[in-house]
Scaffold this motif. Structure first.
Motif, PDB file in Angstrom:
ATOM      1  N   LEU A   1       3.192  -1.103   2.206  1.00 60.50           N
ATOM      2  CA  LEU A   1       2.510  -0.754   3.352  1.00 60.50           C
ATOM      3  C   LEU A   1       3.060  -1.876   4.597  1.00 60.50           C
ATOM      4  O   LEU A   1       2.833  -1.457   5.604  1.00 60.50           O
TER       5      LEU A   1
ATOM      6  N   ARG B   1      -1.697 -11.338   1.129  1.00 60.36           N
ATOM      7  CA  ARG B   1      -2.548 -11.210  -0.050  1.00 60.36           C
ATOM      8  C   ARG B   1      -3.163  -9.693   0.234  1.00 60.36           C
ATOM      9  O   ARG B   1      -3.370  -9.135  -0.809  1.00 60.36           O
ATOM     10  N   VAL B   2      -3.765  -9.532   1.210  1.00 63.64           N
ATOM     11  CA  VAL B   2      -4.525  -8.578   1.573  1.00 63.64           C
ATOM     12  C   VAL B   2      -3.701  -7.176   1.429  1.00 63.64           C
ATOM     13  O   VAL B   2      -3.962  -6.183   0.839  1.00 63.64           O
ATOM     14  N   TRP B   3      -2.540  -7.228   1.986  1.00 65.51           N
ATOM     15  CA  TRP B   3      -1.571  -6.310   1.872  1.00 65.51           C
ATOM     16  C   TRP B   3      -1.090  -5.976   0.627  1.00 65.51           C
ATOM     17  O   TRP B   3      -1.057  -4.571   0.104  1.00 65.51           O
TER      18      TRP B   3
ATOM     19  N   LYS C   1      -2.925  -6.304  -1.944  1.00 67.54           N
ATOM     20  CA  LYS C   1      -4.093  -5.690  -2.585  1.00 67.54           C
ATOM     21  C   LYS C   1      -4.033  -4.262  -2.288  1.00 67.54           C
ATOM     22  O   LYS C   1      -4.476  -3.427  -3.092  1.00 67.54           O
ATOM     23  N   ALA C   2      -3.922  -4.205  -1.061  1.00 70.92           N
ATOM     24  CA  ALA C   2      -4.264  -2.440  -0.523  1.00 70.92           C
ATOM     25  C   ALA C   2      -3.215  -1.721  -1.275  1.00 70.92           C
ATOM     26  O   ALA C   2      -3.294  -0.546  -1.486  1.00 70.92           O
TER      27      ALA C   2
ATOM     28  N   GLN D   1      -3.869  -0.767  -4.760  1.00 74.83           N
ATOM     29  CA  GLN D   1      -4.996   0.226  -4.696  1.00 74.83           C
ATOM     30  C   GLN D   1      -4.253   1.514  -4.544  1.00 74.83           C
ATOM     31  O   GLN D   1      -4.505   2.587  -5.062  1.00 74.83           O
ATOM     32  N   LEU D   2      -3.529   1.592  -3.333  1.00 77.41           N
ATOM     33  CA  LEU D   2      -2.821   2.726  -3.240  1.00 77.41           C
ATOM     34  C   LEU D   2      -2.099   3.522  -4.224  1.00 77.41           C
ATOM     35  O   LEU D   2      -2.324   4.498  -4.569  1.00 77.41           O
TER      36      LEU D   2
END
Ligand code: SF4
Ligand code: SF4
Lengths: 154, 154
Positions: free
Chosen positions: A89, A109-111, A113-114, A117-118
DNA sequence: CGATATAAGACTAAAAATATCTCATATATC
DNA sequence: GATATATGAGATATTTTTAGTCTTATATCG
């Protein structure tokens, strides 16, 4: 932040092949027409799918493409990554070294995680399941018929 | 399938502002230097953030940018969508009419689901929380200091 | 062999991303 | 009020990516 056209076309191609089942030979032309993909473009995409071991290409007269695996064994993720490469992403997800701050960065870290998930969501979706409900095929497909309400064969 | 540079820069900008807190005025130049963003490019990004109501721009000598909301009220999603527009992983997610097959398409539903998840994850991340752990600021920032191990002020 | 169908990669065109430039406008200070 | 400073907003240029086409080569059938 969007799928490329090639990726979308690759999915359509595999989906069409999945309707014919593993091993069935389908000509490039038929796939191109049915899924509304430029034939020459499809050729390039097919090469990538072949390299990834998803389909096999048969040359020569009456040639075409066939699935090497059972539709239930092929996930959306596999097809997409075969064509557009690894999903990331943000640049720093795929190549943390591209930003020297990534080890400390909370956004990073948010990226991550995302992204996980994706990928997980796309991996859950296999083509056998996708075909059960309905299909992505853009025009009705005689060979696969029988789902038009009445069962005619036999 | 990746964040544009402008989006990444926008996040850095808001993150830097968040370290100074709501309402604090920070010059464009300082933000540009600290977050490693070309100043003129930052200007354009700031305009988009301003239109979205995230920051306020102060013109004139000693001008700059300031956050209009508390960092805890600003999510990653809001910043990203302010800059790159609505997130949609595939064309047909944002504009179902772009593919006449979308009402029937099972792949379409997977994309929709993935898109929802992605947006949810990005919405959970607010800049107050992100700042708590560490920051995205590329060079140490004196004004915000005090996190270098010892507390020196007073 | 000749007809047909794909292989593989070069090539072109179009679109989008990235960055910069220019002129206009607002504000502080003198 | 004049001047210096800093940003506004859009136009422009550059680069990269995407999308699609074309050409030559190769494989298979009959
Ligand atoms: S600042 Fe953080 S989120 Fe942005 S590129 Fe660097 S590591 Fe990734
Ligand atoms: S075929 Fe399905 S997934 Fe592909 S663009 Fe159309 S609706 Fe979307």
């Amino acid at each position: 932040m969007r799928l490329t056209r090639a990726g979308e076309y690759g999915i359509r191609c595999v989906q069409h092949l999945a309707r014919h089942g593993k091993g069935a030979l389908v000509s490039r032309k038929e796939i191109a027409v049915r899924t509304d993909v430029p034939p020459h473009f499809l050729a390039k995409i097919a090469q990538q799918l072949a390299r990834a071991g998803i389909i096999e290409i048969q040359q020569g007269a009456n040639g075409g493409y066939r699935l090497l695996r059972d539709p239930s064994e092929i996930t959306l993720l596999a097809v997409i990554e075969a064509i557009i490469g690894g999903i990331s992403l943000n640049d720093c997800v795929g190549r943390p070294e591209s930003c020297h701050n990534s080890p400390l960065c909370t956004v990073h870290r948010v990226w991550n995680k995302a992204n996980r998930q994706l990928r997980a969501t796309l991996q859950e979706a296999d083509f056998a399941t996708l075909a059960k409900e309905d299909s992505c095929c853009l025009t009705p497909c005689p060979e696969t018929a029988g789902h038009n309400g009445s069962i005619e064969k036999k």
